[in-house]
Design an enzyme around this catalytic site. Structure first.
Site, mmCIF file in Angstrom:
data_model
loop_
_atom_site.group_PDB
_atom_site.id
_atom_site.type_symbol
_atom_site.label_atom_id
_atom_site.label_comp_id
_atom_site.label_asym_id
_atom_site.label_seq_id
_atom_site.Cartn_x
_atom_site.Cartn_y
_atom_site.Cartn_z
ATOM 1 N N HIS A 69 -2.027 0.354 -9.513
ATOM 2 C CA HIS A 69 -2.206 -1.021 -8.409
ATOM 3 C C HIS A 69 -3.632 -2.027 -9.216
ATOM 4 C CE1 HIS A 69 -4.225 -1.637 -4.062
ATOM 5 N NE2 HIS A 69 -3.876 -2.471 -4.827
ATOM 6 N N ARG A 129 0.730 -1.440 0.212
ATOM 7 C CA ARG A 129 -0.128 -0.300 -0.010
ATOM 8 C C ARG A 129 0.238 1.762 -0.132
ATOM 9 N NH1 ARG A 129 -3.559 -3.251 -1.492
ATOM 10 N NH2 ARG A 129 -5.200 -3.417 -0.480
ATOM 11 N N GLU A 155 -3.901 6.962 -5.285
ATOM 12 C CA GLU A 155 -4.115 6.096 -6.340
ATOM 13 C C GLU A 155 -5.299 7.039 -6.877
ATOM 14 O OE1 GLU A 155 -4.366 2.020 -5.682
ATOM 15 O OE2 GLU A 155 -2.506 2.059 -4.582
HETATM 16 O O1 LIG Z 1 -5.111 -8.079 -2.861
HETATM 17 C C1 LIG Z 1 -5.159 -7.315 -2.614
HETATM 18 O O2 LIG Z 1 -5.733 -6.067 -1.308
HETATM 19 C C2 LIG Z 1 -4.219 -6.132 -3.492
HETATM 20 O O3 LIG Z 1 -4.455 -4.501 -3.340
HETATM 21 C C3 LIG Z 1 -3.015 -6.624 -4.356
HETATM 22 O O4 LIG Z 1 -2.789 -5.782 -5.439
#
Ligand SMILES: O=C(O)C(=O)CO
Length: 396
Positions: free
Chosen positions: A358, A310, A339
């Site tokens: 992401h 994150r 994001e």
């Molecule tokens: O699985 C998750 O929470 C993700 O953000 C993978 O990128």
């Protein structure tokens, strides 16, 4: 309990949602059917063919499907119609078991639709599961979030309403680990710059060399050795990398030996010794801002930082300074805070950073497996049965 927003206010907010990685219009290049069959053939952990989403997306017309009460439970999903980019197949899998309704429809007549809804499908971060939305759903029994991270959900609050929460671990870690390796290789070998120079030689005065960092035999420091971190270690073994890891707890000897990973109790030690530092921790209060100026200063000036966790785990201002000043060589990020980044964010102007919007779990195979898990958990929640992937609030 105080609800911050009225349905009218919510409707206004929802209609202003930006187009982000989760609600982007459909991307034509993903329609290549070969992509799906290659994934099925080579899947790391044996994919069930039936759960694979085979086709590229067509603009979704969920509301073209006649919605009528057919006895199936009702579930709420994010906006549709080219905004969420839901694949038609995904919606097909949901509608096998649920009657689905999207937010705009809900908010146009909350009194009619709200009380019917028993399950909420939360696709990564959308919809925003906040008190005002939950207030419209008195019969809600379960929130199922696709992906591993549940940092975007207020677990104690949702639980206090008697609503259960599930996520989809297990099925998303291969694709996330694959992307982590892709970012590592792309930044080490300057693949993006290579592409830019190949398509437009004017983009640089140094077309020939593009010297990169040797991956084979280098040292990878993994911060967070959970499911994804471990899968990254498995892949790195194939590159003969030396693997160090820092985690809340040490893995068992069998796990360590299987990938040749060495535990570093000290994060500082890992940062000093690694050629690549990979962030794979969950976002928690403890990991927020874990990598700041002091930590970046410990890294080798030749090192590359990769973040697939994150954005909030890294102090982004400190990262910008470290990349500008040569404290570290480069960074490759699947995640940022926020994001997407605002267009004038300094990270976007740096030559030594590679940013993705992401997309860790975004493969056809993972989408199929993930929706199966989501449906399984949602059905259990609706029936009052134990959820196979229940996420409880901390200290519960
Ligand atoms: O699985 C998750 O929470 C993700 O953000 C993978 O990128």
């Amino acid at each position: 309990m105080t609800y911050r927003k009225t349905p009218d206010e919510l409707l206004r907010i929802l209609s202003r949602w930006p187009v982000t990685q989760h609600n982007r219009p459909h991307e034509p290049h993903r329609a290549d059917p070969r992509a799906a069959s290659a994934e099925g053939a080579n899947g790391v952990s044996g994919v069930k063919e039936k759960s694979e989403v085979r086709q590229g997306p067509k603009p979704l017309r969920v509301w073209d499907k006649k919605i009528m009460d057919n006895g199936k439970p009702w579930a709420l999903i994010s906006e549709v119609g080219g905004e969420t980019g839901y694949l038609e197949e995904v919606v097909g899998m949901l509608t096998e078991h649920f009657q689905i309704i999207c937010h705009k429809e809900l908010l146009q007549n909350p009194a009619l639709h709200g009380p019917k809804i028993q399950a909420l499908f939360n696709w990564k971060f959308l919809p925003v599961v906040e008190p005002a939305l939950l207030a419209l759903l008195p019969s809600l029994k379960v929130v199922v979030s696709g992906g591993m991270g549940t940092d975007h959900l207020d677990l104690p609050f949702i639980n206090s309403l008697g609503v259960k929460v599930a996520n989809t671990p297990g099925v998303v870690s291969d694709s996330t680990a694959d992307l982590a390796m892709g970012l590592l290789l792309a930044s080490a070998r300057r693949i993006l710059e290579g592409h830019q120079i190949s398509v437009d030689p004017k983009t640089t005065s140094l077309p020939g060399w593009l010297m990169g960092v040797e991956v084979t035999g280098s040292t990878l420091g993994i911060i967070g050795m959970g499911e994804v971190g471990y899968k990254i270690a498995q892949r790195s073994k194939g590159f003969a990398m030396r693997i160090l890891y820092h985690n809340r707890s040490k893995r068992c000897v069998e796990d360590e030996e299987a990938v040749g990973a060495v535990y570093c109790e000290s994060l500082c030690d890992l940062l000093r010794r690694s050629d690549f530092v990979m962030i794979a921790v969950k976002l928690t209060r403890d990991t927020t801002g874990l990598i700041g100026h002091a930590e970046l200063s410990l890294m080798k000036p030749t090192a590359i930082l990769i973040n697939i966790s994150r954005g909030q785990v890294v102090d982004q201002d400190a990262l910008v300074k470290a990349l500008q000043s040569g404290t570290i060589r480069a960074a490759a990020l699947d995640v940022t805070d926020p994001e997407p980044l605002p267009r004038d964010h300094p990270l976007l102007g740096l030559p030594n950073v590679l940013i993705n919007p992401h997309i860790g779990i975004n493969t056809y195979t993972t989408a199929g497996r993930m929706v199966e898990k989501m449906v399984e958990n949602a059905l259990a929640g609706v029936k009052g049965l134990p959820l196979s992937n229940e996420v409880k609030p901390p200290n519960c």
